[in-house]
Design a protein around this motif. Structure first.
Motif, PDB file in Angstrom:
ATOM      1  N   ILE A 130       0.830  -1.197   0.000  1.00 38.79           N
ATOM      2  CA  ILE A 130       0.000   0.000   0.000  1.00 38.79           C
ATOM      3  C   ILE A 130       0.867   1.251   0.000  1.00 38.79           C
ATOM      4  CG2 ILE A 130      -1.652   1.341   1.367  1.00 38.79           C
ATOM      5  CD1 ILE A 130      -2.784  -1.302   2.361  1.00 38.79           C
ATOM      6  N   GLY A 131       2.006   1.182   0.680  1.00 43.58           N
ATOM      7  CA  GLY A 131       2.865   2.354   0.749  1.00 43.58           C
ATOM      8  C   GLY A 131       4.060   2.108   1.638  1.00 43.58           C
ATOM      9  N   THR A 132       4.758   3.186   1.926  1.00 43.15           N
ATOM     10  CA  THR A 132       5.934   3.107   2.785  1.00 43.15           C
ATOM     11  C   THR A 132       5.880   4.234   3.808  1.00 43.15           C
ATOM     12  OG1 THR A 132       7.267   4.500   1.322  1.00 43.15           O
ATOM     13  CG2 THR A 132       7.409   2.118   0.999  1.00 43.15           C
ATOM     14  N   LEU A 133       6.587   4.006   4.893  1.00 45.04           N
ATOM     15  CA  LEU A 133       6.782   5.005   5.922  1.00 45.04           C
ATOM     16  C   LEU A 133       8.260   4.956   6.277  1.00 45.04           C
ATOM     17  CD1 LEU A 133       4.643   6.011   8.790  1.00 45.04           C
ATOM     18  CD2 LEU A 133       6.895   5.137   9.386  1.00 45.04           C
ATOM     19  N   VAL A 134       8.890   6.107   6.367  1.00 48.49           N
ATOM     20  CA  VAL A 134      10.320   6.167   6.671  1.00 48.49           C
ATOM     21  C   VAL A 134      10.533   7.097   7.861  1.00 48.49           C
ATOM     22  CG1 VAL A 134      12.621   6.761   5.803  1.00 48.49           C
ATOM     23  CG2 VAL A 134      10.912   5.787   4.239  1.00 48.49           C
ATOM     24  N   LEU A 135      11.328   6.658   8.810  1.00 51.59           N
ATOM     25  CA  LEU A 135      11.769   7.470   9.935  1.00 51.59           C
ATOM     26  C   LEU A 135      13.290   7.469   9.870  1.00 51.59           C
ATOM     27  CD1 LEU A 135      10.742   9.114  12.311  1.00 51.59           C
ATOM     28  CD2 LEU A 135      10.879   7.048  13.708  1.00 51.59           C
ATOM     29  N   ASP A 136      13.836   8.588   9.401  1.00 47.75           N
ATOM     30  CA  ASP A 136      15.266   8.682   9.120  1.00 47.75           C
ATOM     31  C   ASP A 136      15.746  10.083   9.477  1.00 47.75           C
ATOM     32  OD1 ASP A 136      17.764   7.902   8.211  1.00 47.75           O
ATOM     33  OD2 ASP A 136      17.225   7.887   6.098  1.00 47.75           O
ATOM     34  N   ARG A 137      17.038  10.310   9.381  1.00 52.43           N
ATOM     35  CA  ARG A 137      17.616  11.630   9.646  1.00 52.43           C
ATOM     36  C   ARG A 137      17.483  12.513   8.408  1.00 52.43           C
ATOM     37  NH1 ARG A 137      18.082  12.283  14.936  1.00 52.43           N
ATOM     38  NH2 ARG A 137      18.648  10.305  15.873  1.00 52.43           N
ATOM     39  N   LEU A 177      15.340  13.736  13.214  1.00 54.44           N
ATOM     40  CA  LEU A 177      14.501  12.663  12.698  1.00 54.44           C
ATOM     41  C   LEU A 177      13.438  13.269  11.799  1.00 54.44           C
ATOM     42  CD1 LEU A 177      13.770  10.305  15.742  1.00 54.44           C
ATOM     43  CD2 LEU A 177      15.087   9.767  13.693  1.00 54.44           C
ATOM     44  N   GLU A 178      13.170  12.589  10.690  1.00 54.13           N
ATOM     45  CA  GLU A 178      12.134  13.050   9.768  1.00 54.13           C
ATOM     46  C   GLU A 178      11.210  11.883   9.444  1.00 54.13           C
ATOM     47  OE1 GLU A 178      11.565  15.341   5.495  1.00 54.13           O
ATOM     48  OE2 GLU A 178      13.436  14.263   5.866  1.00 54.13           O
ATOM     49  N   LEU A 179       9.931  12.143   9.521  1.00 56.22           N
ATOM     50  CA  LEU A 179       8.911  11.161   9.183  1.00 56.22           C
ATOM     51  C   LEU A 179       8.402  11.458   7.784  1.00 56.22           C
ATOM     52  CD1 LEU A 179       6.912   8.893  10.165  1.00 56.22           C
ATOM     53  CD2 LEU A 179       5.367  10.774  10.783  1.00 56.22           C
ATOM     54  N   THR A 180       8.458  10.450   6.917  1.00 57.18           N
ATOM     55  CA  THR A 180       7.877  10.591   5.579  1.00 57.18           C
ATOM     56  C   THR A 180       6.980   9.389   5.315  1.00 57.18           C
ATOM     57  OG1 THR A 180       9.777   9.513   4.521  1.00 57.18           O
ATOM     58  CG2 THR A 180       9.833  11.899   4.651  1.00 57.18           C
ATOM     59  N   TYR A 181       5.977   9.602   4.499  1.00 60.20           N
ATOM     60  CA  TYR A 181       5.032   8.537   4.176  1.00 60.20           C
ATOM     61  C   TYR A 181       4.567   8.719   2.745  1.00 60.20           C
ATOM     62  CZ  TYR A 181       2.693  12.460   6.463  1.00 60.20           C
ATOM     63  OH  TYR A 181       2.354  13.714   6.883  1.00 60.20           O
ATOM     64  N   ALA A 190      -5.638   4.093  -0.924  1.00 60.29           N
ATOM     65  CA  ALA A 190      -5.511   3.872   0.525  1.00 60.29           C
ATOM     66  C   ALA A 190      -5.679   5.163   1.321  1.00 60.29           C
ATOM     67  CB  ALA A 190      -4.159   3.245   0.843  1.00 60.29           C
ATOM     68  N   TRP A 191      -5.809   6.280   0.629  1.00 60.61           N
ATOM     69  CA  TRP A 191      -5.961   7.556   1.318  1.00 60.61           C
ATOM     70  C   TRP A 191      -7.273   7.585   2.097  1.00 60.61           C
ATOM     71  CZ3 TRP A 191      -4.647  11.740  -2.916  1.00 60.61           C
ATOM     72  CH2 TRP A 191      -3.321  11.585  -3.308  1.00 60.61           C
ATOM     73  N   GLY A 192      -7.247   8.208   3.257  1.00 61.52           N
ATOM     74  CA  GLY A 192      -8.457   8.420   4.032  1.00 61.52           C
ATOM     75  C   GLY A 192      -8.891   7.242   4.880  1.00 61.52           C
ATOM     76  N   ALA A 193      -8.133   6.161   4.884  1.00 65.19           N
ATOM     77  CA  ALA A 193      -8.512   4.971   5.652  1.00 65.19           C
ATOM     78  C   ALA A 193      -7.830   4.916   7.014  1.00 65.19           C
ATOM     79  CB  ALA A 193      -8.188   3.715   4.849  1.00 65.19           C
ATOM     80  N   GLY A 194      -7.000   5.894   7.343  1.00 69.18           N
ATOM     81  CA  GLY A 194      -6.324   5.911   8.632  1.00 69.18           C
ATOM     82  C   GLY A 194      -5.051   5.080   8.676  1.00 69.18           C
ATOM     83  N   LEU A 195      -4.632   4.537   7.542  1.00 68.16           N
ATOM     84  CA  LEU A 195      -3.462   3.661   7.518  1.00 68.16           C
ATOM     85  C   LEU A 195      -2.172   4.420   7.800  1.00 68.16           C
ATOM     86  CD1 LEU A 195      -4.448   1.481   4.449  1.00 68.16           C
ATOM     87  CD2 LEU A 195      -4.658   0.904   6.874  1.00 68.16           C
ATOM     88  N   ARG A 222      -4.131  16.946   2.808  1.00 71.50           N
ATOM     89  CA  ARG A 222      -4.263  15.666   3.504  1.00 71.50           C
ATOM     90  C   ARG A 222      -3.037  15.377   4.359  1.00 71.50           C
ATOM     91  NH1 ARG A 222      -8.024  11.673   2.004  1.00 71.50           N
ATOM     92  NH2 ARG A 222      -9.445  12.330   0.379  1.00 71.50           N
ATOM     93  N   SER A 223      -1.863  15.632   3.810  1.00 72.06           N
ATOM     94  CA  SER A 223      -0.629  15.390   4.561  1.00 72.06           C
ATOM     95  C   SER A 223      -0.514  16.355   5.737  1.00 72.06           C
ATOM     96  CB  SER A 223       0.577  15.507   3.638  1.00 72.06           C
ATOM     97  OG  SER A 223       1.747  15.138   4.312  1.00 72.06           O
ATOM     98  N   LEU A 224      -0.876  17.608   5.536  1.00 75.57           N
ATOM     99  CA  LEU A 224      -0.853  18.584   6.627  1.00 75.57           C
ATOM    100  C   LEU A 224      -1.827  18.185   7.738  1.00 75.57           C
ATOM    101  CD1 LEU A 224      -0.713  21.930   4.617  1.00 75.57           C
ATOM    102  CD2 LEU A 224       1.133  20.882   5.937  1.00 75.57           C
ATOM    103  N   ASN A 225      -3.010  17.706   7.349  1.00 76.04           N
ATOM    104  CA  ASN A 225      -3.992  17.267   8.340  1.00 76.04           C
ATOM    105  C   ASN A 225      -3.495  16.050   9.114  1.00 76.04           C
ATOM    106  OD1 ASN A 225      -5.762  19.313   7.659  1.00 76.04           O
ATOM    107  ND2 ASN A 225      -6.936  18.052   6.237  1.00 76.04           N
ATOM    108  N   LEU A 226      -2.839  15.116   8.414  1.00 83.63           N
ATOM    109  CA  LEU A 226      -2.283  13.949   9.093  1.00 83.63           C
ATOM    110  C   LEU A 226      -1.216  14.384  10.091  1.00 83.63           C
ATOM    111  CD1 LEU A 226      -1.801  10.953   9.603  1.00 83.63           C
ATOM    112  CD2 LEU A 226      -0.326  10.934   7.573  1.00 83.63           C
ATOM    113  N   ALA A 227      -0.326  15.276   9.670  1.00 79.95           N
ATOM    114  CA  ALA A 227       0.722  15.757  10.574  1.00 79.95           C
ATOM    115  C   ALA A 227       0.101  16.410  11.809  1.00 79.95           C
ATOM    116  CB  ALA A 227       1.641  16.736   9.845  1.00 79.95           C
ATOM    117  N   ALA A 228      -0.926  17.217  11.631  1.00 80.33           N
ATOM    118  CA  ALA A 228      -1.583  17.871  12.761  1.00 80.33           C
ATOM    119  C   ALA A 228      -2.249  16.833  13.663  1.00 80.33           C
ATOM    120  CB  ALA A 228      -2.617  18.876  12.259  1.00 80.33           C
ATOM    121  N   ARG A 229      -2.880  15.843  13.070  1.00 83.09           N
ATOM    122  CA  ARG A 229      -3.530  14.786  13.860  1.00 83.09           C
ATOM    123  C   ARG A 229      -2.507  14.010  14.698  1.00 83.09           C
ATOM    124  NH1 ARG A 229      -6.587   9.670  11.429  1.00 83.09           N
ATOM    125  NH2 ARG A 229      -7.330   8.827  13.379  1.00 83.09           N
TER     126      ARG A 229
END
Length: 158
Positions: free
Chosen positions: A41-48, A64-68, A74-79, A110-117
């Motif tokens: 579905i996708g990737t999530l990275v936690l790196d410098r 540390l930087e979080l990227t997804y 898959a958008w909007g499903a809370g994944l 959507r990404s800004l809202n996820l970051a705020a959440r």
């Protein structure tokens, strides 16, 4: 709108071409897969975050930087929220408290809202990749889950 559709098609092609083995071969990279089909579905990275890039909250950079990155369907499903919370909780259990960044295009609501959440706070904006980017930050310790210790032997609950 056309540019957005082109962008998510590029994401789909990237995920299909890269494959899970190539995406997950770097520490801090997590694969997000469908629980029933195991489809990527996708990737999530936690790196410098590289000090050479713009967008930092410390003088030396390297926070540390979080990227997804998720497939459009898959958008909007809370994944992304679920995956980011799990990764940040795991990191909070292993690493000292420190800032964690999210950098995303300001136009990506959507990404800004996820970051705020997730608890990230808007810090600033800057230009990169031919678009305005938003820098948001939170502290890693906010994701630490309190440990529940069993009562001592012989202790009487109150």
């Amino acid at each position: 709108m056309g540019r957005g559709r082109t962008a998510w098609r590029a994401v789909e092609q990237y995920l299909d071409a890269a494959g899970i083995a190539n995406l997950a071969n770097k520490p801090g990279t997590f694969v997000i897969a469908d629980k029933t089909t195991d489809r990527l579905i996708g990737t999530l990275v936690l790196d410098r975050r590289s000090p050479d890039l713009p967008g930092h909250v410390t003088e030396d950079g390297g926070e540390l930087e979080l990227t997804y990155l998720l497939r459009h369907n898959a958008w909007g499903a809370g994944l992304a929220f679920e995956a980011a919370t799990a990764a940040l909780r795991a990191a909070a259990d292993e690493l000292p408290d420190q800032p964690v960044l999210v950098v995303t295009q300001t136009a990506n609501e959507r990404s800004l809202n996820l970051a705020a959440r997730l608890g990230f706070q808007h810090i600033s904006t800057f230009e990169a990749y031919d678009a305005e980017q938003t820098l948001a930050v939170t502290n890693l310790h906010l994701f630490k889950v309190p440990s529940h210790r069993p009562p001592s032997a012989g202790a009487t609950p109150t």
